[in-house]
Every structure is written in structure tokens, then in C-alpha cells.
Design a protein around this motif. Structure first.
Motif: not given
Length: 487
Positions: A425-430
Motif C-alpha cells: 500500500v505504501l509503495i502505491q501511495l508513494v
């Protein structure tokens, strides 16, 4: 260009559109015809300012009347224009204008006496505020523009209008401050709107789907605006606002992840209370997204992190439950989402009754029957309450969906699956951006000044606009120079 023929044009307009109202004026040298739609026109104003002057002038006219003569010395209107393109006549009338045709002139007059039934300016429903103004946008574009103009008396405020929809020809307005907003953002926004080719749109949500970076994008990178005070503050930050005629919600671009936690009360209340409120909102999102998954991970895989006595007590509470921790959490989260959806759709008068039945009756009955663990019910209820603490509900929606995926990953792999999914999820947000602005700014890329202002937003402590916006004018408050002691 279609060749003009007065009789054929008038006959064609009336034959194709039975709801067009027609009024003829005869004079010695020719005929004048007035076309309009009664349901979209202020007939009293049209009669007083167009029909009556034309009747008086035609009764004594001895020379041909042209569009220029009529607009300069006969009709009374501050919003009128002369046109010559015959192909546009029908579109003008369908948009609520009155069109005046002349048998002695190939030009015609378009007069704006549009009158559409609209509701009064209401109080905000989505972004309630304790302090601040209590007016919000309505479905009329002109009213919404007037609310912004009333608050922002800046000569550099620009309003660019578009027509979207081949059939509906919906008016769309883009607002920005020319000497503040980033040209890259403005040009990209206008480019995406101009590229829309669809039969029609009726609401800003439909337009928003065309402005996203990807058709499969889950996280929102466009904000919603309901309040006029938030709109004016956003314009001063260098952002762009998009209004759609017929929609009571405006779109705000660009919008970063941290800005979804901003509330209008943060600007008006004590700065330290605003800091406390924002920390509380971040915690609320984290609780609503991960609380049930943490419970499943601890009770199913990592009971050793709990004190021995409490682990035994928790095992005794769950001993009579017919479901595993994962299945129980999934069922409870499904019931919570079902109650939330029901409360949004049912009439307001019976909404509280459904809420009481869902939270008290079903919850108490489930515990008494031994179907769910009391601790799990507390956690699920807390997560449901926490999800309502986010000011912009559009950010909560993707996390409501991902919450079930996180439960499945955690229920099968424990904290390893929990960490793996959060990393995804964090990879997608960044990886996301909002019209060229990094979605996770000011955290990634990191900027200390903007990071501090993410939590403490106050006019006295924010003299400079956010760096990640790359605005033309970076200063919004001039700093006073300190006088020396000898002065």
C-alpha cells in the motif's frame, strides 16, 4: 457556414422543437421573430425588456431594423450579443437564452434571461464546522462563482469556462489565481477537460473520473469542496477549483494525501488544538484500517506478545465462539459496512432506529449467543467510529476496501502478511502524483518546513506556501523585520 434564410430558419426551429416558444413582430419593412424556452426563461423580464420595446418600436418603424440597431437602441439588457453563425441558434435556445431573428439582417441577437429554479444556499452537509461560515455551494454555477468572488476580490483570479458533453453541453468552470498557481498544473487540468469526449455529464463526480491519472486508480488525488471559505483558502494556496453546472460539490486539484486530513476548523481554532486534532485523525485512519487485522494476527499467530494471564483469559472468551478469529473479524467488518451503507440510504427519520438496532441489539445478541468475542466487537466498533473522524470521506473509501484484503493477508500469514500488505500500500501511495505534485508530499519527498505545517496549520505560523506546490508567488505573509535596540 450555413447560408441564412429567415423563413426557412424560423420554420425549421419551430418544427424540430415543439417546446420552443415563438413571438413575431411585424413592421413596415419586415418581420422580427423571438424564440425562447418558457421553462428556462424569466418571462417577466423578457416581456418588460425585449417584447415591450420591440412592439413600441415596430409600430412606428419606417426603416429596416438590424441586430445592431436593436441592441443599441431598442432592447434593454446588459447580457446580450450579436451572432452570425446560424448553426449555433438551436444550442443557444436550448441553453436557456432568448434568440431574436431579423428578416432584414443575417445577424441575430442572443439575450440572457435564463431563470432556473434553484434551492437557497444551504448549510454544509459533508464538512460541518463549529466555527467559520455556514454557506456552501449549490447546483447553480453562477451562484457558486458569486460565492467565491464575494470572498476573493483579486484582479488575478481567472475563470476559464468549458463545455463538456456533446449532447448536454454542461458548463464547467476552472478557477485559479494567475500569479500564484503553477502553470503546469493549470495547463494539465485544462488539457484533460478539453480532451473529454462524452455524450454528457451531470455531476462533478463524473467529471472527476475523467481527470484521474488512471481509470483503475483506487486512491483519490482530487479533493471535494463544499464550503466557499475552504475554496477561497485553497485558491490562495495556489490550487485550482473546478465547478460543474448542476453539481453542488466542486473539485480541488492538486490534492495530496496529507491534505485530506485538513479541516476548516484547523484554521480558526487554537493552533495547538489543531495539532492535536490532526494527530487524532491520523491515528483514526490507522485504527480503522489495521485494528481488526492486529487482533487476528495476535490471537491466531502471536499470542506470546500478550501477558500470560490475559492470553488465557482471551482464549477462554473465544473458546465458545464457532468461528476462527479471521472469519469472525470478516463477518463483523461486513456487518459494520452494511450498517454504514444502510444509514446512508434510509430516510433520516428511521436512520437512528436502524443504528440502534444494528449496534446495540445485534451486538448484544451476538455476544450473548457466543458468536463473537466481546473484545473483537469492541475493536470493530472502535474502527467503525474512527473511520468517521476523517474530514474528507473520499480518502476513507479505498481503505474500507483494502481493510478486507489486509485481513486476509494477516489471517493467512500473521504479522508477516500484515507487513507485506502495508508495504504494498505504501509503495502505491508513494508512486502516485496529483497533476505533477507528489501524492505523499511533504513526506516523500521529505521537506521539513512542509512536514511541520502538515500538523500545525495556522495563518500566523505559515508565512510561505507549501514548497511542493511550486507556486509562482511563494510568500503569503510578509515577515516584519525586527528593529534594533539602538533605533
Amino acid at each position: 457556414m450555413i447560408r441564412y434564410n429567415f423563413k426557412k430558419t424560423a420554420a425549421l426551429l419551430k418544427s424540430k422543437n415543439q417546446d420552443f416558444s415563438e413571438r413575431s413582430f411585424e413592421f413596415s419593412c419586415g418581420t422580427i421573430k423571438l424564440f425562447f424556452i418558457a421553462q428556462l426563461t424569466d418571462k417577466a423580464a423578457l416581456t418588460e425588456n425585449v417584447v415591450k420595446p420591440l412592439i413600441l418600436h415596430c409600430s412606428s418603424a419606417q426603416k429596416p431594423i438590424s441586430a445592431r440597431i436593436a441592441i443599441d437602441g431598442i432592447i434593454y439588457s446588459d447580457d446580450c450579443m450579436i451572432q452570425s453563425d446560424i448553426s449555433k441558434i438551436e444550442n443557444f435556445i436550448l441553453s436557456g437564452m432568448a434568440v431574436i431573428l431579423f428578416s432584414t439582417d443575417k445577424n441575430y441577437i442572443v439575450v440572457n434571461f435564463k431563470k432556473i429554479k434553484q434551492r437557497n444556499i444551504p448549510s454544509p452537509q459533508l464538512t460541518y464546522s463549529i466555527r467559520g461560515s455556514q454557506d456552501c455551494f449549490v447546483e447553480d454555477l453562477d451562484v457558486n462563482l458569486s460565492l467565491v468572488r464575494y470572498r476573493l476580490k483579486d484582479k488575478n483570479l481567472r475563470i476559464k469556462k468549458f463545455e463538456v458533453g456533446v449532447r448536454t453541453k454542461t458548463s464547467v468552470a476552472v478557477l485559479y489565481i494567475e500569479d500564484i498557481a503553477n502553470d503546469t498544473v493549470v495547463n494539465e487540468l485544462q488539457k484533460r477537460i478539453a480532451a473529454i469526449d462524452v455524450d454528457g455529464i451531470s455531476e462533478s463526480g463524473e467529471l472527476q473520473s475523467f481527470l484521474l491519472n488512471s481509470k483503475l486508480q483506487l486512491f483519490p488525488n482530487i479533493g471535494l469542496l463544499e464550503r466557499s471559505d475552504m475554496a477561497f483558502h485553497s485558491l490562495l494556496e495556489g490550487k485550482c477549483i473546478v465547478f460543474v453546472d448542476g453539481s453542488g460539490l466542486a473539485l480541488l486539484v492538486p490534492k495530496t494525501f496529507s491534505e485530506f486530513f485538513h479541516s476548516c476548523d484547523d484554521r480558526y481554532d487554537n493552533k495547538f488544538f489543531g495539532l492535536f486534532s490532526r494527530i487524532l485523525r491520523y491515528a483514526a485512519l490507522l485504527i480503522g484500517f489495521t485494528a481488526s487485522s492486529i487482533f487476528v494476527a495476535i490471537t491466531s499467530f502471536h499470542t506470546d506478545v500478550l501477558p500470560i494471564k490475559y492470553a488465557i483469559s482471551l482464549a477462554e472468551m473465544r473458546s465458545n465462539a464457532p468461528f476462527t478469529a479471521l472469519m469472525a473479524a470478516l463477518i463483523l467488518e461486513f456487518i459494520s459496512e452494511l450498517i454504514r451503507e444502510a444509514l446512508l440510504r434510509v430516510p433520516k427519520k428511521i436512520g437512528p432506529a436502524i443504528g440502534i438496532m444494528g449496534t446495540i441489539v445485534i451486538g448484544q445478541a451476538a455476544i450473548s449467543a457466543g458468536i463473537f468475542s466481546p473484545l473483537l466487537l469492541i475493536i470493530a466498533s472502535t474502527a467503525l467510529i474512527a473511520s468517521f473522524a476523517i474530514p474528507d470521506y473520499t480518502l476513507v473509501t479505498p481503505f474500507r476496501i483494502l481493510k478486507f484484503a489486509l485481513l486476509l493477508f494477516t489471517g493467512t500469514m500473521g504479522f508477516f502478511g500484515f507487513t507485506l500488505f502495508l508495504t504494498f500500500v505504501l509503495i502505491q501511495l508513494v508512486s502516485l502524483n496529483s497533476f505533477g505534485v507528489p501524492y505523499m508530499a511533504p513526506w516523500a519527498p521529505f521537506n521539513f518546513y512542509d512536514f511541520i505545517r502538515t500538523f500545525m496549520s495556522n495563518l500566523t505560523t505559515n508565512p510561505v506556501r507549501p514548497h511542493y506546490m511550486r507556486t509562482k508567488d511563494k510568500t503569503k505573509q510578509k515577515q516584519k523585520t525586527k528593529k534594533s535596540k539602538n533605533a
